[in-house]
Write a protein that holds these residues in place. Structure first.
Motif, PDB file in Angstrom:
ATOM      1  N   UNK A 414       0.808  -1.208   0.000  1.00 59.35           N
ATOM      2  CA  UNK A 414       0.000   0.000   0.000  1.00 59.35           C
ATOM      3  C   UNK A 414       0.840   1.255   0.000  1.00 59.35           C
ATOM      4  N   UNK A 415       2.068   1.135  -0.526  1.00 60.20           N
ATOM      5  CA  UNK A 415       2.999   2.257  -0.574  1.00 60.20           C
ATOM      6  C   UNK A 415       3.118   2.735  -2.025  1.00 60.20           C
ATOM      7  N   UNK A 416       3.071   4.026  -2.219  1.00 60.67           N
ATOM      8  CA  UNK A 416       3.209   4.578  -3.570  1.00 60.67           C
ATOM      9  C   UNK A 416       4.664   4.509  -4.006  1.00 60.67           C
ATOM     10  N   UNK A 417       4.887   3.872  -5.129  1.00 60.09           N
ATOM     11  CA  UNK A 417       6.255   3.756  -5.651  1.00 60.09           C
ATOM     12  C   UNK A 417       6.786   5.141  -6.025  1.00 60.09           C
ATOM     13  N   UNK A 418       7.961   5.513  -5.509  1.00 66.35           N
ATOM     14  CA  UNK A 418       8.506   6.847  -5.798  1.00 66.35           C
ATOM     15  C   UNK A 418       9.025   6.946  -7.229  1.00 66.35           C
ATOM     16  N   UNK A 419       8.273   7.615  -8.087  1.00 65.17           N
ATOM     17  CA  UNK A 419       8.653   7.744  -9.500  1.00 65.17           C
ATOM     18  C   UNK A 419       9.917   8.573  -9.689  1.00 65.17           C
ATOM     19  N   UNK A 420      10.400   9.158  -8.624  1.00 63.89           N
ATOM     20  CA  UNK A 420      11.605   9.971  -8.737  1.00 63.89           C
ATOM     21  C   UNK A 420      12.815   9.127  -9.121  1.00 63.89           C
ATOM     22  N   UNK A 421      12.765   7.826  -8.832  1.00 67.32           N
ATOM     23  CA  UNK A 421      13.907   6.974  -9.148  1.00 67.32           C
ATOM     24  C   UNK A 421      14.007   6.720 -10.651  1.00 67.32           C
ATOM     25  N   UNK A 422      15.188   6.990 -11.198  1.00 65.79           N
ATOM     26  CA  UNK A 422      15.485   6.661 -12.592  1.00 65.79           C
ATOM     27  C   UNK A 422      16.129   5.282 -12.595  1.00 65.79           C
ATOM     28  N   UNK A 423      15.509   4.348 -13.293  1.00 64.72           N
ATOM     29  CA  UNK A 423      15.993   2.959 -13.291  1.00 64.72           C
ATOM     30  C   UNK A 423      17.092   2.786 -14.343  1.00 64.72           C
ATOM     31  N   UNK A 424      18.184   2.155 -13.937  1.00 62.85           N
ATOM     32  CA  UNK A 424      19.347   1.994 -14.821  1.00 62.85           C
ATOM     33  C   UNK A 424      19.851   0.565 -14.655  1.00 62.85           C
ATOM     34  N   UNK A 425      19.722  -0.233 -15.690  1.00 64.62           N
ATOM     35  CA  UNK A 425      20.162  -1.625 -15.641  1.00 64.62           C
ATOM     36  C   UNK A 425      21.659  -1.700 -15.894  1.00 64.62           C
ATOM     37  N   UNK A 426      22.363  -2.367 -14.989  1.00 65.98           N
ATOM     38  CA  UNK A 426      23.813  -2.492 -15.121  1.00 65.98           C
ATOM     39  C   UNK A 426      24.256  -3.835 -14.548  1.00 65.98           C
ATOM     40  N   UNK A 427      24.996  -4.601 -15.351  1.00 66.95           N
ATOM     41  CA  UNK A 427      25.482  -5.905 -14.897  1.00 66.95           C
ATOM     42  C   UNK A 427      26.786  -5.792 -14.111  1.00 66.95           C
ATOM     43  N   UNK A 428      27.304  -4.589 -13.942  1.00 67.12           N
ATOM     44  CA  UNK A 428      28.589  -4.407 -13.259  1.00 67.12           C
ATOM     45  C   UNK A 428      28.421  -4.445 -11.749  1.00 67.12           C
ATOM     46  N   UNK A 429      29.552  -4.544 -11.040  1.00 68.07           N
ATOM     47  CA  UNK A 429      29.547  -4.582  -9.588  1.00 68.07           C
ATOM     48  C   UNK A 429      29.538  -3.183  -8.981  1.00 68.07           C
ATOM     49  N   UNK A 430      29.531  -3.143  -7.647  1.00 71.57           N
ATOM     50  CA  UNK A 430      29.501  -1.859  -6.951  1.00 71.57           C
ATOM     51  C   UNK A 430      30.720  -1.003  -7.294  1.00 71.57           C
ATOM     52  N   UNK A 431      31.869  -1.633  -7.492  1.00 74.57           N
ATOM     53  CA  UNK A 431      33.088  -0.872  -7.767  1.00 74.57           C
ATOM     54  C   UNK A 431      32.949  -0.069  -9.052  1.00 74.57           C
ATOM     55  N   UNK A 432      32.477  -0.729 -10.112  1.00 75.50           N
ATOM     56  CA  UNK A 432      32.297  -0.025 -11.384  1.00 75.50           C
ATOM     57  C   UNK A 432      31.161   0.989 -11.286  1.00 75.50           C
ATOM     58  N   UNK A 433      30.107   0.645 -10.573  1.00 74.17           N
ATOM     59  CA  UNK A 433      28.986   1.573 -10.416  1.00 74.17           C
ATOM     60  C   UNK A 433      29.400   2.813  -9.617  1.00 74.17           C
ATOM     61  N   UNK A 434      30.320   2.601  -8.698  1.00 76.25           N
ATOM     62  CA  UNK A 434      30.828   3.740  -7.935  1.00 76.25           C
ATOM     63  C   UNK A 434      31.530   4.729  -8.867  1.00 76.25           C
ATOM     64  N   UNK A 435      32.273   4.226  -9.823  1.00 73.76           N
ATOM     65  CA  UNK A 435      32.915   5.090 -10.809  1.00 73.76           C
ATOM     66  C   UNK A 435      31.874   5.868 -11.603  1.00 73.76           C
ATOM     67  N   UNK A 436      30.784   5.182 -11.963  1.00 77.86           N
ATOM     68  CA  UNK A 436      29.702   5.849 -12.677  1.00 77.86           C
ATOM     69  C   UNK A 436      29.102   6.951 -11.807  1.00 77.86           C
ATOM     70  N   UNK A 437      28.882   6.656 -10.532  1.00 80.67           N
ATOM     71  CA  UNK A 437      28.330   7.655  -9.612  1.00 80.67           C
ATOM     72  C   UNK A 437      29.221   8.895  -9.551  1.00 80.67           C
ATOM     73  N   UNK A 438      30.526   8.689  -9.444  1.00 75.37           N
ATOM     74  CA  UNK A 438      31.453   9.814  -9.363  1.00 75.37           C
ATOM     75  C   UNK A 438      31.421  10.644 -10.644  1.00 75.37           C
ATOM     76  N   UNK A 439      31.286   9.960 -11.784  1.00 75.71           N
ATOM     77  CA  UNK A 439      31.224  10.694 -13.050  1.00 75.71           C
ATOM     78  C   UNK A 439      29.936  11.496 -13.153  1.00 75.71           C
ATOM     79  N   UNK A 440      28.811  10.891 -12.767  1.00 77.28           N
ATOM     80  CA  UNK A 440      27.529  11.593 -12.833  1.00 77.28           C
ATOM     81  C   UNK A 440      27.460  12.711 -11.807  1.00 77.28           C
ATOM     82  N   UNK A 441      28.169  12.542 -10.703  1.00 81.70           N
ATOM     83  CA  UNK A 441      28.161  13.547  -9.644  1.00 81.70           C
ATOM     84  C   UNK A 441      28.708  14.881 -10.145  1.00 81.70           C
ATOM     85  N   UNK A 442      29.589  14.816 -11.143  1.00 85.64           N
ATOM     86  CA  UNK A 442      30.117  16.052 -11.708  1.00 85.64           C
ATOM     87  C   UNK A 442      29.021  16.856 -12.407  1.00 85.64           C
TER      88      UNK A 442
END
Length: 579
Positions: A414-442
């Motif tokens: 009974x919880x409204x799904x927060x549409x604010x989340x942008x869904x991004x499919x990635x087969x990589x691990x946290x280490x590679x995703x962390x690099x993506x986060x740092x790049x997007x953070x710029x």
């Protein structure tokens, strides 16, 4: 070699300086419509202007104070790049004079390079009046005798023809400058072969054969030798150029011989008949055109617009490697506009010029920036990135299936799904995703990311409270690492009543199969944070598949109190972090 381009009102760039590196192979990369081709096109148009003005007015037209009148031409005479009409060269199709323009030449392309340590500049201005374009040198600090870069632009299809006559060097330079480099490919090959023949004759003077050491050096440095050996190694072919005499031959004939590669030769296949190079595939012709022009000593800067377009992925990286080898010998400047993740992934960041819509072009400095670039390539880049910039929330999952399950859980709660989340499919691990986060953070200052992964075969001890991934230590603020406690998300769907409702099997049949085939008994502890060990490690994907159950039909057949707590915890975290 060109070190900088300064553009005024040229296509995507209204007022932009673009840095270049004077020698070596460099990649130009970015999202669709970011301006990659605009950079190459600007150099192609600059070379076209240089070519036609020098041909019609002479080199003195480039000298300061020459006062040479502009050269006029129509649509049909403009050939370096394809445009629907000439006004498409101007930013926003506006070629009219604006406030601050000192003359009618409203589009300007300036190139800078060095001659003996001194910076040289040559700018061309373009104007448009009554569908006729005028071109003029609008700035220069050249001196008589200064060397000016020679640019060749090679789009994916470069006008290769089956009937190519012998052309004087001046005409070949003009055709290359006009953007039809492929139409002089046979001339280039004939020049390379004749130059090689002269070198061999000189090395053979006074001897029966060439010394082994001289032959080894020739094979490593001579463009024709390097080209032929590369074709043998990669395609199992070599080129044969028929003898050409200007007195009675009309066209240059170049044939392809196929066989097995043996050292520095090809053993022709039995009964194989050589055929004209025009009948070869587009990938081979593209590769040959690129490599032949890369070895042409008359060209200093080579522009390749997506040369990987017709090449298999294995040949894409190989092409780049071979271009690097040629460039290191010839000191040639090569710019490669590409979308190929294979090429970009194998290249160091400092070799990549990133072209962005919202910021000036830049050479990358580290792997983090390259990860961000790679993640953004493709047709979905712009709309997805626009949504990330707007919502500042990104959910990284291993498959679209994960998000669909979580949305079903939220619905049951009974919880409204927060549409604010942008869904991004990635087969990589946290280490590679962390690099993506740092790049997007710029690009996105207040970005928050949830990176959700399966545990798979990793130890259970790596999953902490709230499904925090303890194996990924010291994540940066805003980057939330989460890992399922059970092997994968499908393990949270092994509730027999819901499985029975989603299949043609009864609850008793499912329980019996789980017990006898997989050694598990599913009871009240199924929903707990710490269920029996067997439920943590069982392979849920395999079990659902054995019953031919669509995973998306399981959660709708479960009550909220039957759902595992881990699923609810992740949904609650996403709701909280979306605020």
């Amino acid at each position: 070699m060109i070190e900088e381009i300064v553009l005024k009102r040229f296509k995507r760039f209204r007022d932009q300086a673009v840095p270049l590196v004077p020698d070596g192979v460099y990649l130009v990369a970015g999202a669709n419509n970011s301006g990659k081709s605009t950079i190459l096109h600007s150099l192609a148009v600059w070379e076209f202007c240089r070519t036609i003005i020098e041909a019609e007015k002479g080199f003195e037209a480039f000298l300061p104070g020459s006062n040479v009148q502009g050269l006029g031409l129509g649509d049909d005479e403009f050939s370096p790049i394809l445009v629907p009409s000439l006004n498409h060269l101007w930013t926003n199709l506006k070629s009219q004079k604006e406030a601050g323009d000192v003359d009618g030449y409203t589009l300007r392309i300036r190139c800078k390079w060095q001659v003996e340590g001194r910076v040289k500049e040559l700018e061309f201005g373009l104007s448009l009046a009554n569908d006729r374009m005028f071109v003029k040198s609008t700035f220069s600090n050249l001196e008589d005798g200064d060397k000016v870069p020679r640019v060749a632009y090679l789009p994916p299809f470069a006008g290769i023809t089956d009937k190519e006559s012998r052309l004087p060097l001046a005409i070949r330079r003009r055709r290359i400058g006009e953007g039809v480099a492929g139409s002089v490919l046979r001339n280039v090959l004939l020049d390379l072969q004749r130059l090689n023949h002269k070198k061999r004759e000189k090395l053979r003077e006074g001897r029966g054969k060439i010394k082994d050491s001289d032959l080894r050096d020739l094979r490593q440095s001579d463009p024709w030798e390097v080209l032929q050996q590369t074709l043998r190694e990669i395609f199992g072919v070599e080129l044969s150029i028929h003898p050409f005499r200007e007195e009675y031959h009309s066209y240059i004939k170049v044939e392809v011989i196929k066989g097995s590669h043996a050292g520095h030769r090809i053993n022709r296949f039995p009964r194989y008949k050589p055929r004209d190079l025009m009948v070869e595939g587009s990938g081979f012709l593209q590769w040959l055109s690129v490599y032949a022009l890369a070895t042409d000593p008359n060209i200093s800067t080579l522009l390749l617009d997506e040369p990987d377009a017709h090449l298999h992925s294995s040949l894409q990286t190989l092409l780049l490697e071979k271009l690097e080898e040629v460039s290191s010998v010839t000191k040639k400047q090569v710019l490669v506009a590409t979308h190929s993740s294979e090429i970009l992934r194998s290249s160091p960041p400092e070799k990549i010029l990133e072209v962005r819509q919202s910021a000036p072009p830049r050479f990358l400095k580290n792997e983090t920036q390259k990860v961000g670039l790679l993640a953004g390539l493709g047709s979905e880049y712009s709309p997805r990135m626009d949504k990330v910039k707007k919502n500042k929330r990104l959910l990284l999952v291993e498959g679209e299936f994960d998000c669909r399950i979580l949305k079903q859980v939220a619905d049951k709660m009974g919880v409204e799904w927060p549409d604010r989340w942008v869904e991004w499919v990635s087969a990589t691990g946290h280490k590679e995703r962390r690099q993506l986060f740092k790049a997007l953070k710029e690009e996105v200052e207040d970005l928050k990311v949830v990176s959700l992964r399966d545990r798979d075969d990793e130890p259970l001890e790596t999953v902490g409270e709230g499904l925090n991934d303890k194996a990924h230590t010291n994540p940066p603020p805003g980057f939330n690492c989460r890992k399922w406690r059970r092997r994968h998300i499908e393990c949270y769907l092994l509730w027999p009543p819901a499985m029975a409702a989603a299949s043609r099997f009864s609850v008793e049949q499912i329980n019996e199969s789980l017990r006898d085939k997989y050694g598990i008994a599913v009871g009240e502890g199924f929903k707990d944070i710490a269920p029996p060990q067997a439920l943590l490690d069982v392979r849920g994907k395999e079990i659902l598949k054995s019953f031919n159950i669509d995973p998306h039909k399981v959660i709708p057949n479960m009550d909220e109190e039957e759902m595992p707590q881990d699923l609810k915890d992740i949904v609650n975290q996403l709701v909280r972090l979306a605020e």
